[in-house]
Write an enzyme that holds these catalytic residues in place. Structure first.
Site, PDB file in Angstrom:
ATOM      1  CE  LYS A  12      -4.349   0.877   2.408  1.00 49.17           C
ATOM      2  NZ  LYS A  12      -5.018   0.707   3.702  1.00 49.17           N
ATOM      3  CG  ASP A  73     -10.907   2.950   7.675  1.00 44.30           C
ATOM      4  OD1 ASP A  73     -10.112   2.017   7.832  1.00 44.30           O
ATOM      5  OD2 ASP A  73     -12.116   2.841   7.968  1.00 44.30           O
ATOM      6  CG  HIS A 181     -11.634   2.855  -3.307  1.00 42.73           C
ATOM      7  ND1 HIS A 181     -11.275   1.911  -4.257  1.00 42.73           N
ATOM      8  CD2 HIS A 181     -11.388   2.277  -2.111  1.00 42.73           C
ATOM      9  CE1 HIS A 181     -10.857   0.816  -3.644  1.00 42.73           C
ATOM     10  NE2 HIS A 181     -10.905   1.020  -2.348  1.00 42.73           N
TER      11      HIS A 181
HETATM   12  P1  IMP Z   1      -8.512  -0.633   4.339  1.00 41.23           P
HETATM   13  O1  IMP Z   1      -9.107   0.454   5.176  1.00 41.23           O
HETATM   14  O2  IMP Z   1      -7.800  -0.115   3.120  1.00 41.23           O
HETATM   15  O3  IMP Z   1      -7.684  -1.586   5.153  1.00 41.23           O
HETATM   16  O4  IMP Z   1      -9.737  -1.477   3.770  1.00 41.23           O
HETATM   17  C1  IMP Z   1     -10.642  -2.172   4.625  1.00 41.23           C
HETATM   18  C2  IMP Z   1     -11.248  -3.351   3.906  1.00 41.23           C
HETATM   19  O5  IMP Z   1     -12.065  -2.896   2.801  1.00 41.23           O
HETATM   20  C3  IMP Z   1     -10.234  -4.296   3.249  1.00 41.23           C
HETATM   21  O6  IMP Z   1      -9.795  -5.281   4.166  1.00 41.23           O
HETATM   22  C4  IMP Z   1     -11.056  -4.915   2.120  1.00 41.23           C
HETATM   23  O7  IMP Z   1     -11.889  -5.938   2.610  1.00 41.23           O
HETATM   24  C5  IMP Z   1     -11.918  -3.761   1.685  1.00 41.23           C
HETATM   25  N1  IMP Z   1     -11.238  -2.997   0.617  1.00 41.23           N
HETATM   26  C6  IMP Z   1     -10.702  -1.758   0.696  1.00 41.23           C
HETATM   27  N2  IMP Z   1     -10.141  -1.375  -0.457  1.00 41.23           N
HETATM   28  C7  IMP Z   1     -10.330  -2.421  -1.308  1.00 41.23           C
HETATM   29  C8  IMP Z   1      -9.954  -2.636  -2.673  1.00 41.23           C
HETATM   30  O8  IMP Z   1      -9.326  -1.802  -3.346  1.00 41.23           O
HETATM   31  N3  IMP Z   1     -10.324  -3.830  -3.190  1.00 41.23           N
HETATM   32  C9  IMP Z   1     -10.992  -4.776  -2.491  1.00 41.23           C
HETATM   33  N4  IMP Z   1     -11.338  -4.630  -1.229  1.00 41.23           N
HETATM   34  C10 IMP Z   1     -11.022  -3.458  -0.631  1.00 41.23           C
END
Ligand code: IMP
Length: 193
Positions: A12, A73, A181
């Site tokens: 990331k 997030d 996003h």
């Molecule tokens: P984080 O806040 O980026 O850790 O995202 C939280 C959760 O949302 C992740 O563990 C995924 O389950 C889902 N998520 C966030 N971004 C993505 C993406 O780009 N592709 C698929 N799942 C995502």
């Protein structure tokens, strides 16, 4: 200029760093000696984004350092499910986090719904000298009826971005990282800085 990105995820950090101009260096949490998991006790994506950034600002104070910090997030919001899984996206099917189980649960919850519209959303919180700014990025799309593709992570095998026929998992990493996003939110942050 150095900025801290409140993440310990190498992939990331590399993905986000590539979107910054060369005169800005992103430091991950490990590089500044923060090794613990950051708590995410909030009930919205926006709140967790803020709490993560704020936590790191506090820890920096303890380490006698002051640098701009940002945290992100993200989550998936399905229209027919009143924006679930939302803030609970990572652990939708319970702990420990399991992407395949999360995808299976999403398909199960949507099985009687014809409205497959969903969006991924990212909220970035940037804190510099105590001043808080938030930036939102989103990508709209639909949820497929079965997983397709092998790339990516999370809900990528089920998410078909608007204007495409492939899921995020079937698209190249480059394409996904250009339209995602997260990319949209990071672009707003970079423009601001
Ligand atoms: P984080 O806040 O980026 O850790 O995202 C939280 C959760 O949302 C992740 O563990 C995924 O389950 C889902 N998520 C966030 N971004 C993505 C993406 O780009 N592709 C698929 N799942 C995502």
């Amino acid at each position: 200029m150095e900025i801290i990105f409140a993440s310990a995820n190498k992939n990331k950090i590399a993905e986000v760093a590539a979107m910054f101009p060369p005169n800005i260096r992103l430091l991950g949490l490990k590089e500044i000696g923060i090794t613990e998991d950051i708590p995410e006790p909030g009930t919205t994506i926006q709140e967790n984004s803020f709490l993560k950034a704020q936590y790191v600002v506090q820890r920096l104070k303890e380490l006698n350092r002051q640098l701009p910090v940002f945290a992100d997030d993200s989550g998936l919001e399905a229209e027919a499910l009143n924006k679930a899984p939302g803030v609970y996206s990572a652990r939708y099917a319970g702990t420990p986090k399991n992407d395949a189980a999360n995808n299976a649960k999403l398909l199960e919850e949507l099985k009687n719904h014809t409205n497959r519209h969903a969006r991924f959303v990212t909220i970035i919180t940037y804190i510099e000298n105590g001043k808080v700014q938030q930036f939102e990025g989103e990508i709209k799309g639909t949820i497929a009826y079965e997983p397709r593709g092998t790339g990516g992570f999370g809900y990528d095998p089920l998410f078909i971005p608007q204007g495409y026929r492939s899921t995020f998992s079937e698209l190249s990493v480059n394409t996904k990282n250009t339209i995602s996003h997260r990319a949209m939110a990071v672009k707003k942050l970079v423009d601001f800085i």
